[in-house]
Design a protein around this motif. Structure first.
Motif, mmCIF file in Angstrom:
data_model
loop_
_atom_site.group_PDB
_atom_site.id
_atom_site.type_symbol
_atom_site.label_atom_id
_atom_site.label_comp_id
_atom_site.label_asym_id
_atom_site.label_seq_id
_atom_site.Cartn_x
_atom_site.Cartn_y
_atom_site.Cartn_z
ATOM 1 N N GLY A 36 0.815 -1.216 0.000
ATOM 2 C CA GLY A 36 0.000 0.000 0.000
ATOM 3 C C GLY A 36 0.844 1.259 0.000
ATOM 4 O O GLY A 36 0.519 2.241 -0.687
ATOM 5 N N VAL A 37 1.941 1.248 0.762
ATOM 6 C CA VAL A 37 2.851 2.400 0.783
ATOM 7 C C VAL A 37 3.457 2.622 -0.598
ATOM 8 O O VAL A 37 3.521 3.756 -1.098
ATOM 9 C CB VAL A 37 3.950 2.185 1.841
ATOM 10 C CG1 VAL A 37 5.084 3.200 1.658
ATOM 11 C CG2 VAL A 37 3.373 2.295 3.246
ATOM 12 N N ALA A 38 3.908 1.535 -1.234
ATOM 13 C CA ALA A 38 4.508 1.653 -2.565
ATOM 14 C C ALA A 38 3.515 2.207 -3.582
ATOM 15 O O ALA A 38 3.842 3.110 -4.372
ATOM 16 C CB ALA A 38 5.035 0.287 -3.018
ATOM 17 N N VAL A 39 2.281 1.670 -3.567
ATOM 18 C CA VAL A 39 1.260 2.145 -4.504
ATOM 19 C C VAL A 39 0.910 3.599 -4.224
ATOM 20 O O VAL A 39 0.758 4.418 -5.144
ATOM 21 C CB VAL A 39 0.003 1.257 -4.424
ATOM 22 C CG1 VAL A 39 -1.141 1.858 -5.242
ATOM 23 C CG2 VAL A 39 0.312 -0.151 -4.910
ATOM 24 N N SER A 40 0.786 3.951 -2.950
ATOM 25 C CA SER A 40 0.427 5.318 -2.580
ATOM 26 C C SER A 40 1.504 6.311 -3.001
ATOM 27 O O SER A 40 1.199 7.419 -3.442
ATOM 28 C CB SER A 40 0.187 5.393 -1.072
ATOM 29 O OG SER A 40 -0.298 6.659 -0.700
ATOM 30 N N VAL A 41 2.773 5.912 -2.863
ATOM 31 C CA VAL A 41 3.862 6.791 -3.268
ATOM 32 C C VAL A 41 3.887 6.966 -4.782
ATOM 33 O O VAL A 41 4.187 8.044 -5.301
ATOM 34 C CB VAL A 41 5.217 6.243 -2.768
ATOM 35 C CG1 VAL A 41 6.385 7.009 -3.374
ATOM 36 C CG2 VAL A 41 5.290 6.312 -1.249
ATOM 37 N N SER A 42 3.529 5.930 -5.510
ATOM 38 C CA SER A 42 3.581 5.992 -6.977
ATOM 39 C C SER A 42 2.397 6.739 -7.579
ATOM 40 O O SER A 42 2.477 7.228 -8.704
ATOM 41 C CB SER A 42 3.643 4.578 -7.571
ATOM 42 O OG SER A 42 2.428 3.881 -7.334
ATOM 43 N N PHE A 43 1.283 6.824 -6.828
ATOM 44 C CA PHE A 43 0.062 7.418 -7.372
ATOM 45 C C PHE A 43 0.006 8.904 -7.050
ATOM 46 O O PHE A 43 0.318 9.333 -5.940
ATOM 47 C CB PHE A 43 -1.171 6.726 -6.791
ATOM 48 C CG PHE A 43 -2.468 7.273 -7.310
ATOM 49 C CD1 PHE A 43 -2.979 6.859 -8.523
ATOM 50 C CD2 PHE A 43 -3.171 8.240 -6.594
ATOM 51 C CE1 PHE A 43 -4.181 7.365 -9.007
ATOM 52 C CE2 PHE A 43 -4.365 8.755 -7.067
ATOM 53 C CZ PHE A 43 -4.858 8.312 -8.281
ATOM 54 N N GLY A 44 -0.423 9.703 -8.021
ATOM 55 C CA GLY A 44 -0.576 11.132 -7.797
ATOM 56 C C GLY A 44 -0.846 11.855 -9.086
ATOM 57 O O GLY A 44 -1.197 11.250 -10.105
ATOM 58 N N ALA A 45 -0.693 13.182 -9.047
ATOM 59 C CA ALA A 45 -0.907 13.977 -10.260
ATOM 60 C C ALA A 45 0.021 13.514 -11.377
ATOM 61 O O ALA A 45 -0.351 13.513 -12.552
ATOM 62 C CB ALA A 45 -0.678 15.453 -9.948
ATOM 63 N N ALA A 46 1.227 13.120 -10.978
ATOM 64 C CA ALA A 46 2.169 12.520 -11.924
ATOM 65 C C ALA A 46 2.395 11.070 -11.493
ATOM 66 O O ALA A 46 3.069 10.813 -10.502
ATOM 67 C CB ALA A 46 3.483 13.291 -11.928
ATOM 68 N N ASP A 47 1.791 10.132 -12.213
ATOM 69 C CA ASP A 47 1.955 8.719 -11.866
ATOM 70 C C ASP A 47 3.392 8.279 -12.144
ATOM 71 O O ASP A 47 3.975 8.599 -13.183
ATOM 72 C CB ASP A 47 0.992 7.855 -12.685
ATOM 73 C CG ASP A 47 -0.451 8.034 -12.237
ATOM 74 O OD1 ASP A 47 -0.649 8.497 -11.104
ATOM 75 O OD2 ASP A 47 -1.367 7.729 -13.021
ATOM 76 N N ILE A 48 3.938 7.559 -11.192
ATOM 77 C CA ILE A 48 5.333 7.134 -11.264
ATOM 78 C C ILE A 48 5.373 5.619 -11.126
ATOM 79 O O ILE A 48 4.679 5.044 -10.290
ATOM 80 C CB ILE A 48 6.157 7.800 -10.146
ATOM 81 C CG1 ILE A 48 6.095 9.332 -10.287
ATOM 82 C CG2 ILE A 48 7.611 7.339 -10.197
ATOM 83 C CD1 ILE A 48 6.733 10.077 -9.131
ATOM 84 N N LYS A 49 6.187 4.962 -11.912
ATOM 85 C CA LYS A 49 6.293 3.512 -11.870
ATOM 86 C C LYS A 49 6.890 3.049 -10.543
ATOM 87 O O LYS A 49 7.696 3.745 -9.931
ATOM 88 C CB LYS A 49 7.150 3.007 -13.034
ATOM 89 C CG LYS A 49 6.547 3.247 -14.406
ATOM 90 C CD LYS A 49 7.452 2.696 -15.492
ATOM 91 C CE LYS A 49 6.838 2.907 -16.880
ATOM 92 N NZ LYS A 49 7.722 2.380 -17.952
ATOM 93 N N LEU A 50 6.484 1.838 -10.129
ATOM 94 C CA LEU A 50 6.997 1.284 -8.872
ATOM 95 C C LEU A 50 8.511 1.099 -8.926
ATOM 96 O O LEU A 50 9.187 1.228 -7.897
ATOM 97 C CB LEU A 50 6.306 -0.047 -8.576
ATOM 98 C CG LEU A 50 4.817 0.031 -8.192
ATOM 99 C CD1 LEU A 50 4.256 -1.375 -8.010
ATOM 100 C CD2 LEU A 50 4.627 0.843 -6.917
ATOM 101 N N SER A 51 9.040 0.789 -10.088
ATOM 102 C CA SER A 51 10.492 0.631 -10.214
ATOM 103 C C SER A 51 11.216 1.942 -9.927
ATOM 104 O O SER A 51 12.295 1.956 -9.331
ATOM 105 C CB SER A 51 10.850 0.120 -11.616
ATOM 106 O OG SER A 51 10.386 1.023 -12.618
#
Length: 352
Positions: free
Chosen positions: A41-56
Motif C-alpha cells: 500500500g505504501v509503494a502504490v500510494s507513493v507511486s500514485f498522484g498527479a504525476a503517476d510514477i512507476k513502482l520501479s
C-alpha cells in the motif's frame, strides 16, 4: 485435589479467559499479512498522484536517490513523508483507542469521541492566534496539554452525572465538550483571521506532512508504542475488571496513569500532524479483538498494523475520488466510522 487447587488459584481462573479467548495464530497471520499489505500500500500510494510514477522508479528513488531527477524529488520530498505520516498517525490513533477501551472497559472509547482530539485542536488554535511563530516541537507539546485538558474535563463531566460514569454518559460528555471546543476554535480562527492556517487541521489530512514533522514526532511515537507493548499485560488484566486486576497484584492506579500518558502522547502528536481525525481508534480495536481475542499482547501490535493500513488506504482512496484534488482522508474514515459508531451505540442503548 487438583480441582481444588485449580479453583483456589485466582490467577489461574482469571487467566483462563485470556488463554482460551486469544488466537496467537490469527495475530501472527495479521502481523505478517498486514505488514506485507502495508508495504504494498505504501509503494502504490507513493507511486500514485498527479504525476503517476512507476513502482520501479519508487524503488530507485528510495534506495538510490538521485537529486537531479524530478521524479525522485517528488517521491522523496512530497510523497514519502505524506505516506509515512499516514502510517504513523494510523498506528497512533488505533493503539490509543485500544488502550482506552481496555483500561476503561468502554467499547465506545476513542480519542476523537473523548475530547482528546478537540482539546489538542483547540490548543493549536490558541498557538496559531497568540504564538504564530512557534516551532513544531512546541506545537506538539501544546497539543499534549490540550489533549490532557480535553480528556480530564470530559471524564470530570461524565463522573458528575447521577449513576456514575457509564460508557454512554462518557461519550455524551465527550461529544458535547468536543462540540464546544470546536466552536471555540472556530471563533478564535475567525477573530484572529487564522482560518486558513487551521483549515488543514479541521479537515484532517496528511497532504502537507514534512520530514521535519516526522523527525520530531517519531521519537514520541516510537517511545509511546514501546511503552504500550510493555504495558500490554497489565491492560489485559484491567480489561477483565479492576477487581481481578487488583487480585492479580496489579497497581491499577499506576497502570491507568501510564496508559493515559501513552494515549495523550499518541493522540496529541498525531493531531498536531494531521488534525482531528476520528474513528480510527474506535474501529480498529474492535476489529482486532474480533480477530485475535482479548490478549493485549496481540491487540496492540495488530491494532498498530491495521490502523496504519486503514490510514494509508483512506489517504489513497481520498486522492482517487477527484484526481488532481485533495479530499481529506478524515472524511473517508468518517464514512466508515459513523455507521460503526451508531451500531455500537445501539448495542449500549440500555445504559442511556
Amino acid at each position: 485435589m487438583n480441582h481444588q487447587a485449580t479453583a483456589s488459584n485466582g490467577q489461574f481462573r482469571a487467566a483462563d479467559p485470556v488463554k482460551f479467548r486469544s488466537r496467537p495464530w490469527a495475530a501472527t497471520l495479521i502481523l505478517v499479512g498486514g505488514l506485507i499489505a502495508l508495504a504494498f500500500g505504501v509503494a502504490v500510494s507513493v507511486s500514485f498522484g498527479a504525476a503517476d510514477i512507476k513502482l520501479s522508479v519508487v524503488w530507485t528513488a528510495v534506495f538510490h536517490f538521485n537529486p537531479d531527477l524530478t521524479d525522485h524529488q517528488i517521491i522523496r520530498e512530497l510523497r514519502l513523508p505524506r505516506v509515512l505520516g499516514a502510517v504513523m498517525v494510523g498506528a497512533s490513533f488505533a493503539v490509543a483507542g485500544a488502550i482506552m477501551q481496555g483500561m476503561t472497559r468502554n467499547p465506545l472509547a476513542d480519542s476523537g469521541l473523548m475530547g482528546i482530539n478537540s482539546g489538542a485542536g483547540f490548543a493549536l488554535a490558541v498557538c496559531f492566534a497568540f504564538f504564530p511563530h512557534l516551532s513544531f516541537m512546541y506545537l506538539i507539546l501544546y497539543s499534549f496539554i490540550g489533549a490532557g485538558m480535553g480528556a480530564g474535563i470530559v471524564y470530570g463531566i461524565g463522573s458528575l452525572s447521577t449513576g456514575g460514569l457509564t460508557p454512554a454518559r462518557l461519550v455524551l460528555a465527550g461529544a458535547a465538550f468536543s462540540a464546544l471546543l470546536s466552536a471555540l476554535s472556530e471563533g478564535v480562527a475567525l477573530y484572529f483571521n487564522i482560518g486558513q492556517d487551521l483549515a488543514f487541521w479541521y479537515a484532517g489530512g496528511v497532504a502537507g506532512t514534512k520530514w521535519f514533522q516526522l523527525q520530531i514526532m517519531f521519537p514520541w511515537f516510537a517511545g509511546a508504542l514501546i511503552c504500550a507493548f510493555i504495558l500490554s499485560r497489565s491492560i489485559t488484566m484491567l480489561s477483565l475488571g479492576e477487581d481481578i486486576a487488583k487480585g492479580l497484584g496489579q497497581r491499577t492506579g499506576l497502570v491507568k496513569l501510564a496508559g493515559a500518558l501513552i494515549v495523550l502522547i499518541l493522540a496529541g502528536s498525531s493531531v498536531s500532524v494531521v488534525g482531528a481525525v476520528g474513528f480510527i481508534g474506535l474501529i480498529i480495536p474492535h476489529l482486532t479483538r474480533y480477530l485475535v481475542g482479548v490478549d493485549y499482547k496481540w491487540i496492540i501490535p495488530c491494532s498498530a498494523v491495521l490502523g496504519s493500513l486503514l490510514a494509508v488506504s483512506a489517504d489513497l482512496t481520498a486522492r482517487m475520488i477527484v484526481p488532481g484534488q485533495e479530499t481529506p482522508f478524515g472524511a473517508i474514515i468518517a464514512l466508515i466510522g459513523v455507521p460503526f459508531f451508531l451500531y455500537l451505540a445501539r448495542k449500549e442503548r440500555r445504559e442511556l
